[in-house]
Design an enzyme around this catalytic site. Structure first.
Site, PDB file in Angstrom:
ATOM      1  N   SER A   1      23.209  88.800  39.659  1.00 11.41           N
ATOM      2  CA  SER A   1      23.882  89.676  40.639  1.00 11.41           C
ATOM      3  C   SER A   1      23.843  89.095  42.050  1.00 11.41           C
ATOM      4  O   SER A   1      24.760  89.306  42.846  1.00 11.41           O
ATOM      5  CB  SER A   1      23.259  91.079  40.627  1.00 11.41           C
ATOM      6  OG  SER A   1      21.867  91.027  40.883  1.00 11.41           O
TER       7      SER A   1
ATOM      8  N   ASP B   1      20.135  88.971  36.303  1.00  8.00           N
ATOM      9  CA  ASP B   1      21.508  89.147  35.821  1.00  8.00           C
ATOM     10  C   ASP B   1      22.538  88.391  36.654  1.00  8.00           C
ATOM     11  O   ASP B   1      23.740  88.624  36.518  1.00  8.00           O
ATOM     12  CB  ASP B   1      21.867  90.646  35.834  1.00  8.00           C
ATOM     13  CG  ASP B   1      21.816  91.216  37.238  1.00  8.00           C
ATOM     14  OD1 ASP B   1      21.317  90.532  38.161  1.00  8.00           O
ATOM     15  OD2 ASP B   1      22.277  92.363  37.414  1.00  8.00           O
TER      16      ASP B   1
ATOM     17  N   VAL C   1      16.337  92.560  41.655  1.00  5.62           N
ATOM     18  CA  VAL C   1      17.421  93.518  41.875  1.00  5.62           C
ATOM     19  C   VAL C   1      18.299  93.573  40.617  1.00  5.62           C
ATOM     20  O   VAL C   1      18.979  92.605  40.302  1.00  5.62           O
ATOM     21  CB  VAL C   1      18.264  93.107  43.106  1.00  5.62           C
ATOM     22  CG1 VAL C   1      19.383  94.106  43.344  1.00  5.62           C
ATOM     23  CG2 VAL C   1      17.366  92.997  44.342  1.00  5.62           C
TER      24      VAL C   1
ATOM     25  N   HIS D   1      14.580  86.510  43.694  1.00  2.00           N
ATOM     26  CA  HIS D   1      15.389  87.519  44.381  1.00  2.00           C
ATOM     27  C   HIS D   1      16.508  88.050  43.490  1.00  2.00           C
ATOM     28  O   HIS D   1      16.939  89.186  43.657  1.00  2.00           O
ATOM     29  CB  HIS D   1      15.956  86.953  45.689  1.00  2.00           C
ATOM     30  CG  HIS D   1      14.949  86.898  46.792  1.00  2.00           C
ATOM     31  ND1 HIS D   1      15.256  87.155  48.112  1.00  2.00           N
ATOM     32  CD2 HIS D   1      13.616  86.631  46.789  1.00  2.00           C
ATOM     33  CE1 HIS D   1      14.165  87.036  48.864  1.00  2.00           C
ATOM     34  NE2 HIS D   1      13.160  86.707  48.085  1.00  2.00           N
ATOM     35  N   ASP D   2      16.973  87.255  42.547  1.00  2.00           N
ATOM     36  CA  ASP D   2      17.938  87.771  41.573  1.00  2.00           C
ATOM     37  C   ASP D   2      17.258  88.788  40.656  1.00  2.00           C
ATOM     38  O   ASP D   2      17.743  89.905  40.470  1.00  2.00           O
ATOM     39  CB  ASP D   2      18.526  86.608  40.749  1.00  2.00           C
ATOM     40  CG  ASP D   2      19.529  87.091  39.709  1.00  2.00           C
ATOM     41  OD1 ASP D   2      20.218  88.115  39.968  1.00  2.00           O
ATOM     42  OD2 ASP D   2      19.644  86.457  38.637  1.00  2.00           O
TER      43      ASP D   2
END
Ligand code: HEM
Ligand SMILES: *[C@@H]1O[C@H](CO)[C@@H](O)[C@H](O)[C@H]1NC(C)=O
Length: 193
Positions: A76, A74, A70, A66-67
């Site tokens: 996020s 990084d 998107v 899931h990082d």
């Protein structure tokens, strides 16, 4: 076993493809001089987390997925909401569903205690996903490191733009993986986790 080997290869490819929005070169020896123990430190924390609860290994793999979907891999997804900022944590696919943040925090603080200000959270998430799979009896792969952490996140990309959802139909699933440079076969193999 064939599927496991495929998974290994495809996952390594995934990480290369979705590697980094900036153009930094990733390599397995990026921290050799600046934090030679990083891989051992990450593994030790993941090992105790998995010993406490096996499921957390799966959760850490999903956190990484899931990082990466998107803005690339990084970190996020790790950014907390503030009064002036809404990140990815409460976006629909993540809210009350993605777990393992406290393991990443525990790894980060242990890594900071041995080499402050050196290792990115994005790399920690990536290494922890590999270590989880190995500890649960899956294949291993070499993790290239050197990712930079994002200072921004995207609620909308996490919510309805990029991550596949449980109500996505097959065409949509295929398209969303294709948008990341991943084939239909990649999707099927990776989802088999
Ligand atoms: C193909 C599109 C995919 C969809 C629509 C999807 C959707 C979901 C949903 C709805 C859940 C349950 C979440 C919950 O109960 O809160 C879940 C769990 C999970 N997914 Fe996916 N997923 C997909 C692909 C993947 C891929 C590619 C991976 C691994 C690389 C993955 C790894 C996992 C894992 C490990 C869990 C269990 C997490 C836990 O127990 O903490 N999924 N997924
Ligand atoms: C996230 O979940 C909480 C419940 O824990 C809920 O109050 C909140 O509205 C949800 N956020 C979004 C954006 O759906």
């Amino acid at each position: 076993m064939a599927i496991i080997v495929n998974l290994l290869v495809l996952f390594a490819a995934t990480i290369l493809i979705m590697g980094n929005p900036s153009s930094a070169q990733l390599s397995t020896n990026h921290y050799d001089k600046t934090c030679p123990n990083v891989f051992n430190v990450v593994k030790s924390v993941v090992r105790s987390a998995v010993a406490k609860e096996k499921r957390i290994g799966a959760s850490l793999l999903r956190l990484h997925f899931h990082d990466c979907f998107v803005q690339g891999c990084d970190g996020s997804i790790l950014l907390d909401d503030t009064s002036s900022f809404i990140g990815e944590k409460t976006a629909r696919p993540n809210n009350n569903s993605v777990r393992g943040y406290e393991v990443i925090d525990a790894i980060k603080s242990k890594v900071e205690s041995v080499c402050p200000g050196v290792v990115s959270c994005a790399d920690i998430v990536t290494i922890a996903a590999r270590d989880s799979i190995v500890l649960l009896g899956g294949p291993s792969w070499e993790v290239k490191v050197g990712r930079r952490d994002s200072r921004t996140a995207s609620f909308s990309a996490a919510g309805n733009g990029q991550l596949p959802g449980p109500t996505s139909n097959l065409d949509e699933l295929i398209r969303r993986f294709q948008d990341k440079g991943l084939s239909t076969k990649d999707m099927v193999v990776l989802s088999g986790t």
